[in-house]
Design a protein around this motif. Structure first.
Motif, mmCIF file in Angstrom:
data_model
loop_
_atom_site.group_PDB
_atom_site.id
_atom_site.type_symbol
_atom_site.label_atom_id
_atom_site.label_comp_id
_atom_site.label_asym_id
_atom_site.label_seq_id
_atom_site.Cartn_x
_atom_site.Cartn_y
_atom_site.Cartn_z
ATOM 1 N N VAL A 127 0.829 -1.206 0.000
ATOM 2 C CA VAL A 127 0.000 0.000 0.000
ATOM 3 C C VAL A 127 0.865 1.259 0.000
ATOM 4 N N LEU A 129 -0.500 -0.431 -4.887
ATOM 5 C CA LEU A 129 -1.780 0.245 -5.102
ATOM 6 C C LEU A 129 -1.531 1.703 -5.453
ATOM 7 N N GLU A 181 -10.411 4.055 -5.211
ATOM 8 C CA GLU A 181 -10.150 2.749 -4.599
ATOM 9 C C GLU A 181 -11.000 1.669 -5.251
ATOM 10 N N MET A 182 -12.128 2.093 -5.819
ATOM 11 C CA MET A 182 -13.043 1.128 -6.421
ATOM 12 C C MET A 182 -12.425 0.401 -7.612
ATOM 13 N N PHE A 208 -10.254 -7.152 -6.089
ATOM 14 C CA PHE A 208 -10.636 -6.577 -4.788
ATOM 15 C C PHE A 208 -12.152 -6.435 -4.677
ATOM 16 N N SER A 252 -10.404 -16.499 4.390
ATOM 17 C CA SER A 252 -10.243 -15.750 5.637
ATOM 18 C C SER A 252 -10.145 -16.755 6.769
ATOM 19 N N TRP A 290 -14.411 -18.744 3.228
ATOM 20 C CA TRP A 290 -14.212 -18.080 1.934
ATOM 21 C C TRP A 290 -15.235 -16.964 1.838
ATOM 22 N N SER A 291 -14.764 -15.743 1.637
ATOM 23 C CA SER A 291 -15.687 -14.616 1.518
ATOM 24 C C SER A 291 -16.378 -14.686 0.162
#
Lengths: 216, 490
Positions: free
Chosen positions: B103, B142, B148-149, B172, B207, B212-213
């Protein structure tokens, strides 16, 4: 068991992170109609303070710290109804609504912070992970919070912190609830940029930072 | 000639491997995993697994794991932008690439972390393209001058423009996949060509523990269907989000990665999957996640062994440091990690350039790490028997004044036997002084500029540039960004 000895046992239970003992001693204090205020002030609190001291000195690491904090929480939970019945008002450091932002299911950091804040006398409402921004605000209104703590581990959900502050401004609530941000990608500059009231690097500094913000 | 022995590191006994596998299978079947994605849950339901739609918990039967494993290719190939150079991922082949995703960037002038912008991403991709020991590039920084989108697709956009190398990336947001996939298809000409010659690897992180998200599960499904290899990045933190013991964390690691692998195979049988990860040994004092800890590297090396046991291509985040600047810690943690990774035979080793718990990328470090990677490659090349006899002929006329420097044998072999790093200091003291007493960081800084100036970026053709830009711009506009930062395409 005389009073002094009992208080020492309480202290020891917290210091050693023995949850069963911490809870049983609280139960015993209630059954034997002891002065709960004194039990807390002279038993539980010195215990958790000693834990903090051990941490500072490098004797205790995170597992000891968190286990003791959890013991403290469990014991307080047992005593809370009795305290309310007796109308004893244990001084709260303030009310905090905490959670990890929507889209983020990482909550280890947030759990640490919530646990340590709670052990240090704050009333903590933990909303969990993957929390909608609106929920933070609704809950803060409901419990009349002093502080909203927002955690984000992902760079993508970090922007939710910014959005929450925008939302507070829109609803005219900016300033009423202080906002503290944290999480791996977050730093002081980000906090300043988005207009957050506070930032904390880790769970321990969060206590000091939260106290400062609540006093303001 | 005797076959050259490939030096190899293995941390687990067969007995322990079996025990870890058994426990992982048992967890998948009995405790199950949480999958916060409707489509994935439907796939499990269709496969006859026990699914609780309310808690989103899925129990995965050993037979399904076995079937999914046998459907997964044991190796795969990825190709550069031109589709000409191929890289084999399997066996003990090793490929290094820059770590991701940082970042911040370590500013070359101030040597302090700062937010990165488009020009930094361009220099990063361009530099990675110049460094010979980095076989792949990654979307490793980044950019803060775009919304950020769209930070996921934007970093891929820049990478595809400024480097020809295959690219390690990831989404993302769920919608990110569509524009990223379209960009890759534009380079290859068609979806079919892309599936035949993958250009990118998509990372997907469960996670911990065992979840899993929605986003990461969708990335697995979408990638599988597009023929894009998914890198499964299980990332337990010992004693915090996974068991405190290394062996315990390995059990969880295997269970998480296997559940991801099953999702991929249910979405598309035969989908390419890489058994990867970024677990860490959690620091109980600082509450941080040290990637340079020896225990972290032990987990990495061990799960790689487990991945090989499962006959899968492997990946690891290794060869990185938690140092905040390019100091001794920055060097030794990276060096140890890169060497252990190479010895473990990790197919994709992501880490070059990384500092500060994967928060920061340093171009100077990227150049230094390139040399570390070169050393690691040399190490695993092993010690070869070049001649037969090995040395007897050289001693035939042995005398007091025998001189190896002038022998044809020396000229024949010294370049094969040795590597010649550019940055590493091997000067005598006085020469080092006369060259200005420069540290490796100072020399690296000069080398960054030198490489970028000497090697102009090789861009895709104008038509492709234009189409990529249109895809990126449309994605940006959909996300409230009317225009893109200006890029100088020479």
């Amino acid at each position: 068991m005389n009073n002094e000895k009992f208080l020492n046992t309480v202290k020891k239970a917290i210091l050693e992170g023995n949850k069963d003992d911490a809870v049983q001693l609280a139960q015993r204090a209630i059954t034997e109609k002891m002065d709960l205020n004194k039990v807390i002030e002279n038993g539980y609190i010195p215990g958790i303070q000693k834990v903090g001291q051990f941490w500072e000195e490098g004797e205790y690491f995170l597992p000891e710290l968190i286990t003791s904090a959890e013991c403290m929480k469990a014991a307080m939970k047992i005593m809370q109804p009795e305290l309310e019945k007796a109308q004893i008002d244990i001084r709260s450091e303030g009310t905090i609504v905490i959670g990890t932002i929507e889209g983020d299911i990482h909550d280890i950091g947030k759990n640490l912070v919530a646990s340590i804040l709670s052990a240090n006398g704050f009333d903590v409402v933990d909303l969990g992970a993957d929390v909608k921004l609106e929920t933070f605000i609704e809950k803060a209104k409901e419990v009349n919070a002093n502080l909203i703590c927002l955690s984000a581990l992902l760079t993508t959900t970090m922007t939710g912190q910014k959005k929450l502050i925008e939302l507070l401004k829109k609803e005219g609530l900016y300033g009423r609830f202080k906002v503290m941000v944290g999480g791996a990608p977050v730093n002081q500059k980000w906090a300043d940029d988005i207009g957050a009231d506070g930032y904390s690097e880790n769970a321990l500094t969060a206590v000091g930072a939260a106290k400062k913000l609540v006093e303001k | 000639m005797i076959k050259t022995f490939r030096p190899k590191l293995e941390l687990l006994s067969n007995e322990l491997i079996q025990k870890i596998m058994d426990e992982a299978y048992s967890i998948l079947e009995n405790q199950g995993v949480f999958i916060e994605n409707e489509e994935a849950l439907d796939l499990f339901q269709e496969a006859g697994m026990k699914v609780d739609p309310h808690s989103q918990r899925v129990h995965i039967a050993p037979q399904l794991v076995e079937n999914s494993l046998s459907a997964t290719p044991p190796s795969l190939k990825i190709y550069d932008r031109d589709g000409e150079t191929e890289y084999f991922l399997g066996g003990d082949e090793v490929h290094f690439d820059p770590g991701s995703v940082a970042v911040t960037i370590l500013d070359s002038e101030t040597q302090q972390e700062r937010k990165a912008v488009t020009s930094d991403l361009i220099r990063f991709a361009h530099l990675a393209d110049c460094l010979e020991h980095l076989h792949f590039q990654s979307t490793g920084i980044l950019s803060t001058d775009v919304s950020e989108m769209v930070s996921d697709s934007y970093r891929l956009y820049i990478g595809l423009l400024f480097s020809k190398k295959p690219i390690v990336t990831g989404t993302f947001r769920i919608e990110g996949f569509e524009s990223m996939h379209r960009m890759l298809v534009v380079i290859r000409g068609s979806e079919k060509n892309l599936a035949e010659k993958p250009l990118a690897i998509f990372d997907a992180c469960p996670s911990p523990p065992l979840k899993w998200s929605n986003l990461t599960a969708q990335s697995l499904i979408d990638s599988a269907r597009a023929g894009i290899p998914s890198e499964l990045i299980s990332m337990g933190m010992t004693g915090a989000t996974s068991p405190a013991t290394i062996a315990g964390t390995l059990v969880q690691h295997v269970a998480e990665n296997l559940s991801g692998l099953v999702i991929c195979q249910l979405a598309k049988k035969g989908a390419p999957v890489i058994f990867g990860g970024c677990p860490v040994s959690f620091d109980m004092r600082a509450g941080t996640t040290p990637i340079g800890a020896i225990e972290t590297m032990m987990i990495d090396s061990a799960y790689t062994q487990l991945g090989k046991h499962l006959n899968l291509p492997t990946h690891s985040y290794m060869g990185m440091s938690d140092a905040k600047v390019n100091d001794a810690q920055g060097g030794f943690e990276t060096g140890i990690g890169a060497v252990l990774a190479a010895l473990s035979g990790v197919n994709v080793i992501s880490g070059a350039g990384i500092l500060d718990f994967i928060r920061c990328q340093s171009l100077e470090k990227l150049v230094i790490d390139n040399e570390i990677c070169g050393m690691a490659y040399r190490l695993i090349d092993g010690i070869a028997q070049r001649d037969n006899p090995i040395a007897l002929d050289l001693f035939k006329d042995f005398a007091a004044d025998t001189q190896f420097l002038v022998m044809p044998h020396t000229r024949k072999w010294y370049k094969e036997e040795n590597t010649f790093p550019k940055l590493i200091d091997r000067d005598p003291y006085d020469i080092w002084v006369s060259k200005g007493r420069k540290s490796i960081t100072a020399r690296a800084k000069e080398e960054v500029e030198n490489l970028l100036q000497k090697n102009p970026p090789v861009l895709p053709d104008k038509e492709t540039q234009k189409t990529l830009r249109e895809i990126m711009l449309s994605d940006a506009r959909k996300n409230g960004m009317p225009s893109l930062p200006k890029i100088d395409l020479h």
